[in-house]
Enzyme design. Structure first.
Site, PDB file in Angstrom:
ATOM      1  N   LYS A   1     -19.567  15.962  -3.908  1.00 28.86           N
ATOM      2  CA  LYS A   1     -18.757  14.905  -3.312  1.00 28.86           C
ATOM      3  C   LYS A   1     -18.602  13.651  -4.188  1.00 28.86           C
ATOM      4  CE  LYS A   1     -19.454  16.390   1.483  1.00 28.86           C
ATOM      5  NZ  LYS A   1     -18.179  16.826   2.006  1.00 28.86           N
TER       6      LYS A   1
ATOM      7  N   ASP B   1     -30.182  19.436   0.229  1.00 35.75           N
ATOM      8  CA  ASP B   1     -28.729  19.333   0.134  1.00 35.75           C
ATOM      9  C   ASP B   1     -28.352  17.867   0.362  1.00 35.75           C
ATOM     10  OD1 ASP B   1     -26.012  19.242   0.531  1.00 35.75           O
ATOM     11  OD2 ASP B   1     -25.911  20.989   1.846  1.00 35.75           O
TER      12      ASP B   1
ATOM     13  N   PHE C   1     -25.175  22.193   7.764  1.00 31.76           N
ATOM     14  CA  PHE C   1     -23.879  22.515   7.140  1.00 31.76           C
ATOM     15  C   PHE C   1     -24.064  22.475   5.633  1.00 31.76           C
ATOM     16  CE2 PHE C   1     -19.755  21.964   5.257  1.00 31.76           C
ATOM     17  CZ  PHE C   1     -19.025  22.928   5.926  1.00 31.76           C
TER      18      PHE C   1
END
Ligand SMILES: Cc1ncc(COP(=O)(O)O)c(C=O)c1O
Length: 402
Positions: free
Chosen positions: A259, A230, A145
């Site tokens: 984030k 990532d 993802f």
């Protein structure tokens, strides 16, 4: 399950009436947050085990980050990159010092930083490796993802993320997550990079087999391929190291963060790389109106200070071990496996994870299913022993009630 008050139901109804139906939230209407706790509109308290998908590692409303935001909001929040501002340089200096990279390119959301990394590794593929134009390939992994843009979903193996959103972007090759031999076979002279999550969060808290990342790293070196990680979800202490790649002593060529860089206050992301790599971007090649704005820079700097000074990685390691041990002590035929690292924990069930999610919500714990049968437990890293004890007690009761 129904939200407990009329007021809460009315608020949910507003959302459902005027919003797009692109999420399936818990029936929990939050009004306030503090540290690891959330309070709903009826004043009921919940332990947050979602942390806005790991964007609130520092805990809700951290006073230091809030102060930085408020102070900068009263000066100048947005300039665009049409000019310099007095905050961005300081933020970039801190971000590169903390992460150990030469340069950072700031964006806003995780998906934008991934897009940045994709452009950067392709540019390198053409201008440094000598791949024929438009032929560069990036190797990605099953159940990844990396975000929701049309390019990024082209790199997804999840039919649900792709259905009826084509045509898709070419240039991605797919390998099973954890399969180093498959990776070796998939590398071609046109491979410019691999893009990998060191632990897959959305994919169901999947920890790759031991040695996979190290071997992937070695294959990249051997075949002149960039290693792009990532760490949008795993970064900034979540897995008990500052970055999950640190666990394997790997320094990615391109590190993508987001984030928790915004400390729960602001969307801030970045792609980080060496001087040589980042210098492949020239004026006009990439950018964002909001990326690197003074408000984001002030918040990002404070968010990084909190991560480092409050030793959040070490706290996640300690708390994660305690939570993991406590969860594993609860025996149930409905629990298939409990996995993860630090405070990124997945409980794989033999039944839909939503059931456990609701049983926990009734008991004051907000946790959500990631894949159908996996419940993710990822509280803010500032969680203390009493909150851990609360979580484990509620978990035991919830599992027994299933
Ligand atoms: C590993 C990973 N990459 C990228 C993203 C996308 O980030 P954003 O939602 O900020 O675009 C996420 C979000 O969950 C993520 O977990």
């Amino acid at each position: 399950m129904q939200a407990n008050s009329k007021a809460a139901r009315a608020l949910i109804e507003l959302d459902r009436t005027y919003g797009a139906d692109n999420y399936k939230p818990l029936d929990l209407v939050v009004e306030r947050g503090e540290g690891v706790w959330l309070y709903d509109v009826d004043g009921k308290r919940y332990l947050d085990c979602i942390s806005a998908y790991s964007a609130v590692n520092q805990g809700h409303c951290h006073p230091r980050i809030q102060a930085a935001l408020v102070e900068q909001a009263g000066k100048v929040p947005l300039t665009s990159r049409a000019m310099y501002n007095d905050r961005l340089g300081r933020f970039l200096k801190k971000l590169t010092a903390v992460t150990g990279y030469d340069r950072a390119l700031p964006m806003n959301t995780g998906a934008e930083a991934i897009e940045t990394a994709i452009k950067l590794v392709r540019r390198w593929g053409y201008e440094v490796k000598g791949i024929p134009d438009n032929a560069a390939e990036i190797i990605v992994f099953s159940d990844n993802f990396h975000g929701r843009t049309t390019t990024i979903i082209s790199a997804s193996t999840d039919a649900g993320y792709r259905r009826h959103f084509g045509p898709f972007m070419p240039g991605f090759a797919f390998v099973n997550y954890g399969d180093a031999d498959g990776l070796e076979r998939a590398i071609t002279p046109n491979t410019c990079a691999i893009l990998v999550e060191p632990i897959q969060g959305e994919g169901g808290v999947n920890v790759p087999p031991e040695g996979f990342l190290k071997r992937a790293w070695a294959l990249c070196r051997e075949h002149d391929v960039l290693f792009a990680a990532d760490e949008i979800q795993t970064g900034f202490g979540r897995t008990g190291d500052l970055f999950a790649c640190d666990f394997d002593n790997i320094k990615p060529d391109v590190l993508v963060v987001g984030k928790a860089l915004g400390g729960g206050y602001y969307p801030i992301s970045a792609a980080l790389a060496s001087d040589a790599l980042m210098s492949l971007f020239k004026p006009g090649d990439h950018g964002s109106t909001f990326g690197g704005n003074p408000l984001a820079s002030a918040v990002g700097e404070a968010a990084l200070d909190v991560i480092v000074e409050e030793k959040l990685a070490a706290r996640a390691r300690y708390a994660g071990a305690k939570v993991m041990q406590g969860l594993r002590a609860v025996q149930s035929p409905l629990v298939k496996e409990i996995r993860g690292r630090g405070l990124l924990i997945g409980i794989e069930l033999t039944i839909p994870a939503r059931k456990l999610s609701y049983a926990l919500l009734e008991r004051g714990v907000a946790a959500k299913d990631t894949h159908e049968r996996v419940l993710r437990i990822a509280p803010p890293l500032v969680i203390e022993d009493d909150a851990i004890d609360f979580l484990l007690a509620q978990y035991r009761q919830a599992v027994e009630a299933l």
